[in-house]
Design a protein around this motif. Structure first.
Motif, PDB file in Angstrom:
ATOM      1  N   GLN A 165      -5.909   7.987  -0.538  1.00 56.58           N
ATOM      2  CA  GLN A 165      -5.449   6.893   0.329  1.00 56.58           C
ATOM      3  C   GLN A 165      -5.955   5.571  -0.248  1.00 56.58           C
ATOM      4  O   GLN A 165      -7.067   5.490  -0.784  1.00 56.58           O
ATOM      5  N   ASP A 166      -5.095   4.549  -0.109  1.00 59.44           N
ATOM      6  CA  ASP A 166      -5.430   3.244  -0.693  1.00 59.44           C
ATOM      7  C   ASP A 166      -5.640   2.190   0.386  1.00 59.44           C
ATOM      8  O   ASP A 166      -5.428   0.996   0.157  1.00 59.44           O
ATOM      9  N   SER A 214      -5.896   9.967   7.247  1.00 55.03           N
ATOM     10  CA  SER A 214      -7.055   9.071   7.168  1.00 55.03           C
ATOM     11  C   SER A 214      -7.045   8.102   8.337  1.00 55.03           C
ATOM     12  O   SER A 214      -6.006   7.851   8.956  1.00 55.03           O
ATOM     13  N   LYS A 244      -9.165   4.353   9.755  1.00 51.14           N
ATOM     14  CA  LYS A 244     -10.157   3.305   9.579  1.00 51.14           C
ATOM     15  C   LYS A 244     -10.814   3.064  10.925  1.00 51.14           C
ATOM     16  O   LYS A 244     -10.118   2.795  11.901  1.00 51.14           O
ATOM     17  N   ASN A 264       0.833  -1.204   0.000  1.00 49.00           N
ATOM     18  CA  ASN A 264       0.000   0.000   0.000  1.00 49.00           C
ATOM     19  C   ASN A 264       0.873   1.261   0.000  1.00 49.00           C
ATOM     20  O   ASN A 264       1.880   1.312   0.693  1.00 49.00           O
ATOM     21  N   THR A 285     -15.476   9.865  -3.544  1.00 46.57           N
ATOM     22  CA  THR A 285     -15.068   8.462  -3.437  1.00 46.57           C
ATOM     23  C   THR A 285     -14.432   8.229  -2.072  1.00 46.57           C
ATOM     24  O   THR A 285     -14.052   9.174  -1.387  1.00 46.57           O
ATOM     25  N   THR A 286     -14.293   6.966  -1.689  1.00 52.46           N
ATOM     26  CA  THR A 286     -13.629   6.648  -0.426  1.00 52.46           C
ATOM     27  C   THR A 286     -12.168   7.057  -0.468  1.00 52.46           C
ATOM     28  O   THR A 286     -11.602   7.481   0.537  1.00 52.46           O
ATOM     29  N   GLU A 287     -11.539   6.961  -1.650  1.00 50.30           N
ATOM     30  CA  GLU A 287     -10.092   7.139  -1.746  1.00 50.30           C
ATOM     31  C   GLU A 287      -9.633   8.600  -1.762  1.00 50.30           C
ATOM     32  O   GLU A 287      -8.554   8.911  -1.308  1.00 50.30           O
ATOM     33  N   ASN A 316      -8.553   1.923   2.180  1.00 48.34           N
ATOM     34  CA  ASN A 316      -9.993   1.769   2.388  1.00 48.34           C
ATOM     35  C   ASN A 316     -10.452   2.374   3.715  1.00 48.34           C
ATOM     36  O   ASN A 316     -11.359   1.861   4.384  1.00 48.34           O
ATOM     37  N   HIS A 317      -9.811   3.490   4.087  1.00 46.91           N
ATOM     38  CA  HIS A 317     -10.201   4.179   5.307  1.00 46.91           C
ATOM     39  C   HIS A 317     -11.439   5.025   5.066  1.00 46.91           C
ATOM     40  O   HIS A 317     -11.567   5.658   4.012  1.00 46.91           O
ATOM     41  N   ASN A 318     -12.336   5.041   6.038  1.00 44.30           N
ATOM     42  CA  ASN A 318     -13.558   5.812   5.844  1.00 44.30           C
ATOM     43  C   ASN A 318     -13.423   7.271   6.282  1.00 44.30           C
ATOM     44  O   ASN A 318     -14.030   8.158   5.703  1.00 44.30           O
TER      45      ASN A 318
END
Lengths: 116, 113
Positions: free
Chosen positions: A25-26, A93, A95, A1, A70-72, A28-30
Motif C-alpha cells: 500500500q502506498d 489497510s 490509517k 495513489n 516496512t510500512t508499505e 502510508n497506512h500503519n
C-alpha cells in the motif's frame, strides 16, 4: 495513489507447495490486514499488523505466516498448501489517528488461490 | 466469540423502492459498526461508519441506524437503482481492539428495473 495492490491475481498450487502472496500500500497506512473469503461467507481475519515489526494472529492463522518489515509491504506466506486453503485472499489497510479515526479499511483486489 | 448475522442471504427489490438490510450481533457491544459494498470479483469498499454513541448516519441515499439495546444495525438505500445491486457486508469492531473488524456473511441485493 495506487492504493492497495496484490499479486498475483490468480494462482493454482499443488498440495504441499508453498507460496507468498504480496500486498503493498502506498497510502502510508500503519495498520494492515490479511483476510480470506470463502464462497458465501464473510471475511475471516488471518493476520494483522499495527505497524512495521508488529504482527498478530487473527481468527484463522493456522497454515499461514506473515512479516512486516516496512510500512508499505505485508506479505502472506503459505507453507505446505492444503485444499482447505482454497479461497480468495484480500489484503487491507487502515490509517489510524487515535480516537478520531474512521478506521475505514481500504481493500486490495484480491488473490484467487486454488489448491489441488 | 463475536457473532454477526445479516438478515438474509439475498434481497430482491424493485427499482425506486427502499432496500433495508439488517445486521444483528451478539456478545460484546461494538465500539463502531461499518458497512461495506462488494461487487463480484472485487474487494469490499467502505460505505459508512456509525459509532456506539450515534443513532443514525446518512450519506446521500444511504442511511445507517444503530440500536445498541436491540444489538442491531439497519442499512437503508432509498430510491434504489439497478446499479446498487451488490453484496453488502456489515462489520463491527470492539473497543478493546479498535481497527480489527468482524464481518458478517453479507446480504446480496438485487434491484430489478
Amino acid at each position: 495513489n495506487a492504493g492497495v495492490t496484490q499479486t498475483p491475481k490468480f494462482r493454482i498450487l499443488k498440495i504441499g507447495q508453498s507460496m507468498t502472496l504480496q500486498c503493498t500500500q502506498d497510502m502510508n497506512h500503519n495498520y494492515m490486514y490479511w483476510y480470506r473469503q470463502d464462497p458465501g461467507m464473510g471475511l475471516k481475519l488471518i493476520y494483522y499488523s499495527v505497524g512495521a515489526g508488529i504482527t498478530d494472529k487473527g481468527e484463522v492463522p493456522n497454515g499461514y505466516n506473515v512479516s512486516r518489515s516496512t510500512t508499505e509491504d505485508f506479505p502472506l506466506r503459505l507453507e505446505l498448501a492444503a485444499p482447505s486453503q482454497t479461497s480468495v485472499y484480500f489484503c487491507a489497510s487502515v490509517k489510524t489517528h487515535g480516537g478520531a479515526s474512521s478506521y475505514e479499511q481500504y481493500f486490495g483486489p484480491g488473490t484467487r488461490l486454488t489448491v489441488t | 466469540s463475536q457473532k454477526i448475522e445479516q438478515n438474509s442471504e439475498a434481497l430482491n427489490i424493485q427499482e425506486g423502492k427502499t432496500a433495508t438490510l439488517t445486521c444483528n450481533y451478539t456478545n460484546y457491544s461494538p465500539a463502531y459498526l461499518q458497512w461495506y459494498r462488494q461487487d463480484p470479483g472485487r474487494g469490499p469498499v467502505f460505505l459508512l461508519l456509525i459509532r456506539e454513541n450515534e443513532k443514525e448516519k446518512r450519506k446521500e441515499r444511504l442511511k445507517v441506524t444503530f440500536d445498541t439495546t436491540l444489538k442491531q444495525s439497519l442499512f437503508h438505500i432509498t430510491a434504489s437503482q439497478p446499479a446498487d445491486s451488490a453484496t453488502y457486508l456489515c462489520a463491527l469492531a470492539r473497543g478493546s481492539t479498535l481497527g480489527r473488524l468482524y464481518f458478517g456473511r453479507g446480504t446480496q441485493l438485487t434491484v430489478w428495473p
